[in-house]
Write an enzyme that holds these catalytic residues in place. Structure first.
Site, PDB file in Angstrom:
ATOM      1  N   ARG A 129       0.815  -1.228   0.000  1.00 13.52           N
ATOM      2  CA  ARG A 129       0.000   0.000   0.000  1.00 13.52           C
ATOM      3  C   ARG A 129       0.848   1.278   0.000  1.00 13.52           C
ATOM      4  NH1 ARG A 129      -3.066  -2.923   3.776  1.00 13.52           N
ATOM      5  NH2 ARG A 129      -4.793  -3.939   2.684  1.00 13.52           N
ATOM      6  N   LYS A 151       3.345  11.672 -10.946  1.00 10.88           N
ATOM      7  CA  LYS A 151       2.520  10.790 -11.787  1.00 10.88           C
ATOM      8  C   LYS A 151       3.299   9.520 -12.069  1.00 10.88           C
ATOM      9  CE  LYS A 151      -0.022  14.067 -14.606  1.00 10.88           C
ATOM     10  NZ  LYS A 151      -0.275  14.403 -16.019  1.00 10.88           N
ATOM     11  N   GLU A 193      10.660  19.112 -24.021  1.00  9.90           N
ATOM     12  CA  GLU A 193       9.899  19.480 -22.817  1.00  9.90           C
ATOM     13  C   GLU A 193      10.347  20.838 -22.291  1.00  9.90           C
ATOM     14  OE1 GLU A 193       7.338  17.827 -21.853  1.00  9.90           O
ATOM     15  OE2 GLU A 193       7.588  15.717 -22.391  1.00  9.90           O
ATOM     16  N   LYS A 250       7.455  23.562 -13.443  1.00  6.20           N
ATOM     17  CA  LYS A 250       6.635  22.380 -13.202  1.00  6.20           C
ATOM     18  C   LYS A 250       6.297  22.266 -11.714  1.00  6.20           C
ATOM     19  CE  LYS A 250       5.558  17.706 -14.230  1.00  6.20           C
ATOM     20  NZ  LYS A 250       5.719  16.513 -15.048  1.00  6.20           N
ATOM     21  N   GLU A 260      -5.038  16.481 -11.026  1.00  5.93           N
ATOM     22  CA  GLU A 260      -5.407  16.880 -12.400  1.00  5.93           C
ATOM     23  C   GLU A 260      -6.463  17.966 -12.422  1.00  5.93           C
ATOM     24  OE1 GLU A 260      -4.520  15.582 -15.940  1.00  5.93           O
ATOM     25  OE2 GLU A 260      -2.974  15.906 -14.442  1.00  5.93           O
ATOM     26  N   ARG A 264      -2.933  22.569 -13.612  1.00  6.33           N
ATOM     27  CA  ARG A 264      -1.925  21.579 -13.941  1.00  6.33           C
ATOM     28  C   ARG A 264      -1.915  21.206 -15.421  1.00  6.33           C
ATOM     29  NH1 ARG A 264       0.732  16.532 -10.795  1.00  6.33           N
ATOM     30  NH2 ARG A 264       2.066  15.945 -12.527  1.00  6.33           N
ATOM     31  N   ASN A 268       0.378  20.556 -20.284  1.00 10.17           N
ATOM     32  CA  ASN A 268       0.127  19.670 -21.413  1.00 10.17           C
ATOM     33  C   ASN A 268       0.226  20.324 -22.770  1.00 10.17           C
ATOM     34  OD1 ASN A 268      -0.372  16.882 -21.143  1.00 10.17           O
ATOM     35  ND2 ASN A 268      -1.909  17.463 -19.629  1.00 10.17           N
ATOM     36  N   HIS A 271       0.870  18.356 -25.818  1.00  8.81           N
ATOM     37  CA  HIS A 271       0.686  16.946 -25.470  1.00  8.81           C
ATOM     38  C   HIS A 271      -0.638  16.363 -25.928  1.00  8.81           C
ATOM     39  CE1 HIS A 271       4.287  17.498 -23.178  1.00  8.81           C
ATOM     40  NE2 HIS A 271       4.263  16.246 -22.736  1.00  8.81           N
ATOM     41  N   HIS A 275       0.338  13.344 -27.888  1.00 14.43           N
ATOM     42  CA  HIS A 275       0.059  11.982 -27.421  1.00 14.43           C
ATOM     43  C   HIS A 275      -0.638  11.155 -28.479  1.00 14.43           C
ATOM     44  CE1 HIS A 275       0.402  12.826 -22.852  1.00 14.43           C
ATOM     45  NE2 HIS A 275       1.473  12.217 -23.303  1.00 14.43           N
ATOM     46  N   HIS A 287       8.726  10.258 -27.191  1.00 12.01           N
ATOM     47  CA  HIS A 287       7.731  11.144 -26.592  1.00 12.01           C
ATOM     48  C   HIS A 287       7.985  12.615 -26.954  1.00 12.01           C
ATOM     49  CE1 HIS A 287       5.002  12.715 -23.532  1.00 12.01           C
ATOM     50  NE2 HIS A 287       5.982  13.510 -23.115  1.00 12.01           N
TER      51      HIS A 287
HETATM   52  N1  LIG Z   1       5.191  10.721 -15.368  1.00 15.51           N
HETATM   53  C1  LIG Z   1       5.206  11.759 -16.133  1.00 15.51           C
HETATM   54  O1  LIG Z   1       4.736  12.848 -15.799  1.00 15.51           O
HETATM   55  C2  LIG Z   1       5.798  11.628 -17.478  1.00 15.51           C
HETATM   56  C3  LIG Z   1       6.079  12.774 -18.242  1.00 15.51           C
HETATM   57  C4  LIG Z   1       6.695  12.635 -19.478  1.00 15.51           C
HETATM   58  C5  LIG Z   1       7.030  11.378 -19.932  1.00 15.51           C
HETATM   59  N2  LIG Z   1       6.727  10.273 -19.207  1.00 15.51           N
HETATM   60  C6  LIG Z   1       7.090   8.921 -19.648  1.00 15.51           C
HETATM   61  O2  LIG Z   1       8.505   8.833 -19.743  1.00 15.51           O
HETATM   62  C7  LIG Z   1       8.841   7.816 -20.657  1.00 15.51           C
HETATM   63  C8  LIG Z   1       9.976   8.252 -21.526  1.00 15.51           C
HETATM   64  O3  LIG Z   1      11.093   8.545 -20.709  1.00 15.51           O
HETATM   65  P1  LIG Z   1      12.509   8.832 -21.315  1.00 15.51           P
HETATM   66  O4  LIG Z   1      12.383   9.748 -22.460  1.00 15.51           O
HETATM   67  O5  LIG Z   1      13.344   9.243 -20.203  1.00 15.51           O
HETATM   68  O6  LIG Z   1      12.942   7.448 -21.956  1.00 15.51           O
HETATM   69  P2  LIG Z   1      13.571   6.112 -21.346  1.00 15.51           P
HETATM   70  O7  LIG Z   1      13.331   5.994 -19.918  1.00 15.51           O
HETATM   71  O8  LIG Z   1      13.100   5.036 -22.214  1.00 15.51           O
HETATM   72  O9  LIG Z   1      15.121   6.329 -21.590  1.00 15.51           O
HETATM   73  C9  LIG Z   1      15.622   6.476 -22.880  1.00 15.51           C
HETATM   74  C10 LIG Z   1      16.831   5.618 -23.169  1.00 15.51           C
HETATM   75  O10 LIG Z   1      17.988   6.228 -22.650  1.00 15.51           O
HETATM   76  C11 LIG Z   1      18.710   5.354 -21.824  1.00 15.51           C
HETATM   77  N3  LIG Z   1      19.301   6.203 -20.808  1.00 15.51           N
HETATM   78  C12 LIG Z   1      18.657   6.849 -19.846  1.00 15.51           C
HETATM   79  N4  LIG Z   1      19.515   7.626 -19.181  1.00 15.51           N
HETATM   80  C13 LIG Z   1      20.713   7.444 -19.714  1.00 15.51           C
HETATM   81  C14 LIG Z   1      21.990   7.973 -19.444  1.00 15.51           C
HETATM   82  N5  LIG Z   1      22.192   8.890 -18.500  1.00 15.51           N
HETATM   83  N6  LIG Z   1      23.037   7.558 -20.179  1.00 15.51           N
HETATM   84  C15 LIG Z   1      22.843   6.657 -21.177  1.00 15.51           C
HETATM   85  N7  LIG Z   1      21.659   6.148 -21.475  1.00 15.51           N
HETATM   86  C16 LIG Z   1      20.604   6.532 -20.739  1.00 15.51           C
HETATM   87  C17 LIG Z   1      17.708   4.378 -21.343  1.00 15.51           C
HETATM   88  O11 LIG Z   1      18.298   3.156 -21.029  1.00 15.51           O
HETATM   89  C18 LIG Z   1      16.798   4.239 -22.552  1.00 15.51           C
HETATM   90  O12 LIG Z   1      17.366   3.352 -23.474  1.00 15.51           O
HETATM   91  C19 LIG Z   1       7.573   7.507 -21.423  1.00 15.51           C
HETATM   92  O13 LIG Z   1       7.083   6.277 -21.020  1.00 15.51           O
HETATM   93  C20 LIG Z   1       6.621   8.621 -21.018  1.00 15.51           C
HETATM   94  O14 LIG Z   1       5.285   8.209 -21.053  1.00 15.51           O
HETATM   95  C21 LIG Z   1       6.136  10.393 -17.988  1.00 15.51           C
HETATM   96 ZN   LIG Z   2       5.866  15.204 -21.909  1.00 15.32          ZN
END
Ligand SMILES: NC(=O)c1ccc[n+]([C@@H]2O[C@H](COP(=O)([O-])OP(=O)(O)OC[C@H]3O[C@@H](n4cnc5c(N)ncnc54)[C@H](O)[C@@H]3O)[C@@H](O)[C@H]2O)c1
Ligand SMILES: [Zn+2]
Length: 1296
Positions: A129, A151, A193, A250, A260, A264, A268, A271, A275, A287
């Site tokens: 939990r 999130k 972003e 942010k 939400e 907030r 977006n 987005h 999306h 993304h």
């Molecule tokens: N929670 C939220 O508010 C929110 C906001 C935006 C995006 N997201 C989510 O985030 C995800 C995308 O995240 P991302 O863009 O970070 O991609 P990711 O986590 O897939 O990382 C991208 C790639 O880079 C590599 N990597 C990461 N850091 C590294 C480093 N320092 N050195 C070398 N390689 C590295 C990882 O292994 C991966 O292969 C999506 O699923 C998206 O939906 C969430």
């Molecule tokens: Zn985003």
């Protein structure tokens, strides 16, 4: 160095940003979040790179305390990538933690990007939990976005992020040092972003991003060759500040509204639409990349709704491009990565419908009113219709709702020439000029960048009284300071010329004592010599750094113009004159500028400069005694406070014609009789005689169309004969008006319009016909029979095709407004070239109702004319019965991954009868009718994914021929499978299952032959296949041919990428002789050159027949799939083809294009008519512009080759590669050639010297060197050597 910074969120100081935080992080976690168990979850990439440092830090810190025995650090590593954001991974981690006896006090550390953060965050949210989590983001995206705000989520088969929870991390450690290992694409992804946040929140931050583009992109490109890591030291502080800035926004927003809703969802921006694209394009497109596209669309949506200006949209797209982000799904890199995955509008809308942020059925989108400002402090509800319009490629226009007696003011985008002059003059002034209606284009951007770099002025964007974007220029009174940077001006001719004169004002600084102006390869070829000579004659010190007479140039500081008499040759460009005029007031004494060498070109532009100088306080006087001579006082410019840049007069014809055609009143308030733009005369010279009321003051134009009365267009009158030579670009606007006028209009003097974005005369005729308007092409114009009223217009069944031409699109949008019914304008985006907001103006100002449209059949409807790929569009195969349609149709389908369908079978299936039975029951006529119906249905209902083989007799029906030719003109492919008729007869005589012909076969053939040719745009020659080997070969070469004609061939790109490439020349009267050895002959060669002029001539002729040449190509293709270069070499160029046999040449060259040869040699000495026809029909065949000097009298450092090159760059710009062949009389000629080669690089270039002495040039030439082969009988040219010889020689001289 940057200290670490703490940022608070939700009232707590939990975010830490800095460099190399691991050690401190571990210490802080152990102290502040004490636990018996720490679990670090990461992915394999990061485990390899960074996990160890955590283990070490943990060990050293726990060793120091008693905790060592009771505290454990466990780690769990998952595969990288979005796939790990799954239920499966989450469950696996939970099971593992349970087995490891993790309890409620466990602290999880999520080390990774957003994937790890989201998924591990969700594990933490639900494990027992909820347990504590520390986010350690390692991608730029996760640092500024996903790790903050709490999130968490995983993906399900139904969509991304659909299951998750809010779960705030106890700490977020943003260690920027992790970015050293981050791949470049991931860095760019994160920039999206950061740009997003600045775009909706903070213009200052946005400006900072604009300023730091170069530093950032270079830092992230420069990678250590061994490790692939980057060195962040040069951007350490800026990166830190930017990330902190973004995080603060942010954190603020999240704090103000934790859950939400409300504020907030302002985060977006980009987005909601982003999306939707992401759902379709993931995982190939990231993304941030999808968000970048989403931001452009949402900004366009804001503009469409009348909230955001063109220039703000331009500013946003510009910065995205600068950081390497995509701005459209049509970006080639996106198409490549997704293999052209379609993003149908309806699907996008459907995806958006399940967005968590929607309110009921209303979609919520963050709308901008300016950079850094949103419409509401939250997302706004937007109708589906508006979104659909923005996403769709085509526009559906509807006239319903137009106000009848509306009075409307419209300001079209600014003129480019005036914008560039205004920028210079405002910069040179003392005081502040507010520039209104500035055009934003590549040229004007270069100008602004250069002026700021040289401290010539400060620029700032601000919002004007009525919400318009105003550029505030603080002029520095001509104080230009050398900065030491090279000033890059792209291909901007205006900027280069204007600045060349302006930088003679430069003063030296501690950094530099000169200014270097440079441009792209094309600009480095364009002349500037006459201007430089004139400046030098008056005291400037200027050196050419590469080619004499062109950029780059170095202008010494502190060597100013002296004043007195300056002579300038102004017969090449009026820009030289304008440049000198504008710089002249700052000379030490007044300048008398005498234009010599004949009548200056483009006098109106000179007048424009002088008029504008007057507005900035400097009066130029024209000499009364001496012709073309001007006196410029020595005096400073004074900023006029406000300067409104006149709108582009060609663009202004559309709103004015809108008034004419709708009977309303439209005013363009900033173009009048004093305008120096040619098209400014449109209202008086065209609209008034057509029956409009025109009121023109010096500075404004108002047009009222004839009252609409009962007929929609009132009584516009035709213009029996109008010469539009002074305003050629406006002829399209006039043409659509003529279409609804009474009587026939002839427009002449517009021949240049055939070679604009498309052949505009042909395009207008073709599209007007769709409205039921009869129009004809004239040699230098168009004739249009007006319908007298718009109400009798037809509505084009399948819309208006725009030929990727902004003027075609805008002019037909006017006709669409008055046509009785909804008119579809396809590929509407082409207007962006000059008026990106045209549709928005139609919608918000003119109240034309618009809807987005994308028919399945339209979505990728692409035209060969505009050289766009066929993209899976169905292919039609025609040809004589027995020609091999079924066999080749099958091969075509196989090669392109299409379904094959014989339309005879479809007919049999549909009727349940055999063809013979149908003919027996309903006669030939009934059969032909059914056959026609099937064809019509197939091309509309199954527009993509099929290869259709038609019955041999299909061309007998005129309507069928119409369908086929229209299919071609709309960009489709119809292939004629051709086989020697004698062989067909032989073949058919053994096939007794086919119904007999009415006529005898040969006369049938004679009747149809021409039709097959007219109704097809490609021809496959069915050469008898004798063995399996040939079947294999033909499959391969057919595939290559099909790739070429459908626009996906990579042959040319592959060749360009190679270190060395060659082609072998076949010099036989009949290639059959060479076929047994063809594999050996072509070894090492990239192409086969078919020397058509050396083929056997037709009986009683001096040239070979097309049929024979087709057969020869057929023979080559069943023996080899090596691509073909088709060459018709004339006698004057050292070949055997009579120069005067022009008609035969056209037939052969066009025939070659129909055969889909990969390359076509086009001699530059062909008459223009030949070249124009070839260029118009080229499809995807690459054209090599060639010239040979057989006399041996042209010198590489002489004027002839230089002139030939200039021809290539101007009128022969169609060339994909250039081939110049000279003659070496002595060894030195090869070095001269190399010098020429190294200074002529704007096109792929084949350059060699003939003759024994020229052989060295064949070794030094790297692109497509013509070679012979020991097995070949005759060398195609004196001095030709083989691939082996070249490779050996290259090794010997070390040129490899
Ligand atoms: N929670 C939220 O508010 C929110 C906001 C935006 C995006 N997201 C989510 O985030 C995800 C995308 O995240 P991302 O863009 O970070 O991609 P990711 O986590 O897939 O990382 C991208 C790639 O880079 C590599 N990597 C990461 N850091 C590294 C480093 N320092 N050195 C070398 N390689 C590295 C990882 O292994 C991966 O292969 C999506 O699923 C998206 O939906 C969430
Ligand atoms: Zn985003």
């Amino acid at each position: 160095m940057a200290q670490s910074t703490r940022v608070s969120i939700l009232g707590k100081d939990t975010i830490v940003v800095g460099y190399n935080l691991v050690d401190n992080l571990v210490k802080e976690v152990l102290t502040d979040l004490p636990s018996s168990t720490y679990v670090i979850v990461t992915d394999t990439h990061l485990a390899d790179l960074h996990l160890n440092s955590f283990v070490t830090a943990f060990a050293s810190h726990t060793a120091a305390t008693d905790a060592s025995s009771s505290t454990r650090l466990l780690s769990y590593v998952v595969p990288p990538g979005e796939a790990s954001k799954s239920r499966h991974t989450k469950a696996a981690i939970e099971d593992w933690m349970l087995e490891a006896k993790c309890t409620r006090d466990t602290v999880v550390l999520a080390l990774g990007g957003g994937v790890i953060g989201d998924m591990v965050g969700f594990v933490a949210a639900t494990f027992m939990r909820g347990i504590k989590i520390v986010q350690i983001p390692t991608t730029l995206l996760s640092m500024v976005d996903s790790s903050i705000g709490g999130k968490t989520a995983i993906d399900t088969p139904n969509g991304k992020n659909l299951v998750g929870a809010f779960w705030q991390p106890s700490r977020i450690f943003v260690d920027l040092a992790f970015l050293e290992t981050l791949p470049e694409r991931e860095f760019i992804n994160g920039m999206a972003e950061i740009i997003k946040t600045a775009a909706f929140w903070d213009e200052k931050e946005f400006e900072r991003l604009e300023k730091n583009v170069v530093e950032f992109t270079t830092a992230f490109k420069n990678r250590n060759a061994k490790t692939g890591h980057v060195d962040l030291s040069s951007i350490k502080q800026v990166l830190h500040d930017l990330v902190v800035g973004s995080i603060k926004v942010k954190a603020y927003v999240v704090t103000a509204d934790e859950r939400e809703g409300g504020l907030r969802n302002i985060l977006n921006f980009g987005h909601s639409i982003g999306h939707a694209y992401e759902a379709i394009l993931t995982p190939q497109i990231l993304h941030g990349e999808c968000v970048a596209i989403g931001m452009v669309k949402e900004a366009e949506l804001s503009r469409y709704l009348g909230l955001l200006s063109d220039s703000a949209v331009a500013r946003l797209t510009k910065i995205l491009v600068a950081y390497g982000l995509p701005i459209s799904v049509n970006d080639s890199i996106i198409r490549e990565r997704t293999h052209n995955r379609a993003t149908p509008v309806d699907q996008l809308i459907k995806i958006m419908a399940v967005d968590k942020k929607n309110v009921g059925s209303k979609k919520m989108i963050v709308l901008l009113t300016a950079i850094g400002k949103t419409f509401e402090p939250k997302a706004s509800a937007v109708s589906d219709d508006a979104i659909k319009f923005i996403l769709a490629p085509d526009a559906l226009l509807d006239s319903a709702g137009l106000a009848k007696d509306a009075k409307i003011d419209v300001i079209p985008p600014g003129s480019k020439s005036i914008t560039n002059r205004a920028l210079i003059l405002a910069a040179l002034s003392s005081g502040v000029t507010n520039l209104y209606n500035l055009l934003r284009s590549d040229d004007t951007e270069h100008m602004m960048n250069a002026l700021s770099n040289l401290s010539g002025a400060n620029f700032a964007w601000k919002t004007g009284k009525s919400g318009e974007d105003v550029l505030q220029v603080s002029g520095h009174s001509g104080n230009i300071i050398a900065s030491g940077d090279d000033i890059f001006l792209g291909n901007s001719g205006t900027s280069s010329r204007f600045l060349a004169a302006v930088v003679t004002l430069a003063k030296s600084s501690a950094k530099a004592d000169n200014v270097v102006l440079t441009g792209n390869a094309r600009m480095k070829q364009r002349p500037i010599g006459a201007l430089v000579d004139a400046l030098k004659s008056n005291g400037a010190h200027i050196d050419y750094l590469e080619t004499v007479g062109s950029l780059p140039i170095r202008v010494e500081a502190d060597k100013h113009l002296e004043g007195g008499r300056v002579e300038l040759a102004a017969t090449v460009s009026s820009q030289y004159v304008s440049a000198l005029l504008m710089a002249a007031p700052y000379a030490s004494s007044p300048i008398t500028l005498a234009l010599v060498g004949g009548k200056p070109v483009s006098q109106p532009y000179i007048d424009m400069t002088i008029t504008m100088m007057r507005s900035f306080g400097v009066d130029v006087t024209r000499s009364k005694t001496e012709e073309n001579t001007y006196v410029i006082p020595s005096q400073a410019y004074v900023a006029p406070a406000e300067y409104v840049i006149e709108s582009d007069a060609s663009s202004a014809t559309y709103p004015l014609a809108f008034a004419a055609i709708t009977g309303t009143t439209v005013t363009v308030p900033n173009i009048g009789s004093s305008s120096l733009q040619g098209d400014a005369k449109f209202a008086v010279d065209v609209l008034r005689p057509m029956g409009c009321e025109v009121v023109q003051t010096e500075t404004s134009t108002t047009v009222t169309g004839p009252s609409r009365g009962t007929t929609a267009a009132g009584q516009l009158r035709s213009l029996p004969l109008v010469d539009m030579e002074p305003m050629t670009d406006a002829f399209l606007t006039a043409s659509v008006l003529a279409a609804v006028a009474t009587g026939t209009t002839q427009i002449i003097g517009i021949a240049n319009q055939r070679v604009k974005e498309c052949d505009r005369i042909a395009a207008m005729v073709h599209e007007l016909t769709k409205f039921g308007v009869r129009a004809r092409e004239l040699p230098d114009g168009i004739e249009i029979e007006g319908r007298g009223s718009a109400s009798v217009l037809q509505v084009p069944e399948d819309g208006v095709w725009t030929y990727d031409d902004h003027r075609v699109a805008m002019s037909f949008s006017l006709l669409a407004v008055v046509a009785p019914g909804k008119v579809l304008i396809k590929e509407r985006r082409c207007v962006e070239k000059t008026w990106p907001g045209w549709w928005d103006t139609l919608n918000t100002t003119f109240k034309v109702s618009l809807a987005g449209s994308e028919h399945a059949t339209d979505q990728q409807q692409l035209s060969i004319k505009t050289k766009q790929a066929n993209n899976g569009r169905s292919i039609i195969v025609i040809g004589m019965r027995g020609a091999g349609k079924t066999y080749f149709g099958g091969l075509i389908a196989e090669a392109l991954g299409l379904k094959f369908e014989d339309l005879d079978w479809s007919l049999e299936n549909a009727t349940g009868k055999t063809i013979a039975e149908i003919i027996k029951d309903q006669g030939w006529q009934g059969f032909r009718q059914l056959e026609l119906d099937v064809l019509r249905q197939s091309v509309t209902d199954r527009a993509y994914g099929f290869t259709f083989a038609c019955g041999g007799g299909i061309v007998e029906t005129p309507e069928a021929r119409d369908i086929l030719t229209k299919y071609i003109s709309d960009g489709g492919i119809v292939i004629n499978v051709h086989r020697d008729v004698k062989l067909i007869m032989e073949y058919l005589s053994v096939d007794k299952t086919r119904p007999s012909y009415v006529d005898d076969l040969f006369s049938v053939w004679q009747r149809r032959e021409q039709w097959y040719s007219e109704c097809s745009n490609f021809l496959i020659y069915n050469s008898e296949l004798e063995n399996d080997n040939q079947i294999t070969k033909i499959r391969k070469s057919l595939k290559a041919t099909l790739q070429l004609i459908t626009g996906v061939s990579t042959v040319h790109d592959d060749i360009l990428r190679k270190q060395r490439s060659f082609f072998v020349c076949l010099t036989f009267p009949d290639v059959t002789i060479a076929m047994p050895d063809i594999d050996q002959l072509t070894q090492g060669s990239d192409l086969i050159e078919l020397r058509v002029d050396l083929l056997q001539s037709a009986p009683n002729k001096s040239t070979p027949s097309l049929a024979y040449v087709q057969e020869q190509v057929g023979i080559i293709r069943k023996h080899t799939s090596v691509p073909i270069l088709f060459t018709v070499r004339t006698i004057s160029q050292g070949g055997a083809f009579p120069n005067e046999a022009v008609d035969d040449a056209i037939e052969l060259l066009l025939g070659a294009l129909k055969l889909g040869v990969e390359y076509l040699d086009v001699e530059l000495n062909w008459p223009e008519s030949v070249i124009n026809q070839v260029v118009a029909a080229r499809g995807f065949t690459k054209l090599i512009a060639s010239n040979h000097d057989f006399t041996g009298s042209w010198k590489w450092d002489g004027p002839e080759w230089q002139a030939a090159w200039q021809q290539v760059e101007s009128s022969a710009n169609w060339a994909d590669a250039v081939k110049f062949v000279g003659f070496a009389n002595e060894g030195l000629d090869n070095y001269k050639l190399e010098n020429f080669r190294s200074t002529h690089t704007s096109k792929p270039f084949i350059a060699i010297n003939m003759g024994k002495k020229g052989q060295l040039s064949r070794v030094l030439n790297r692109l497509l060197t013509p070679v012979t082969h020991p097995l070949l009988p005759a060398k195609a040219a004196p001095g030709q050597i083989s691939v082996d010889q070249i490779v050996q020689a290259a090794e010997l001289i070390g040129d490899d």
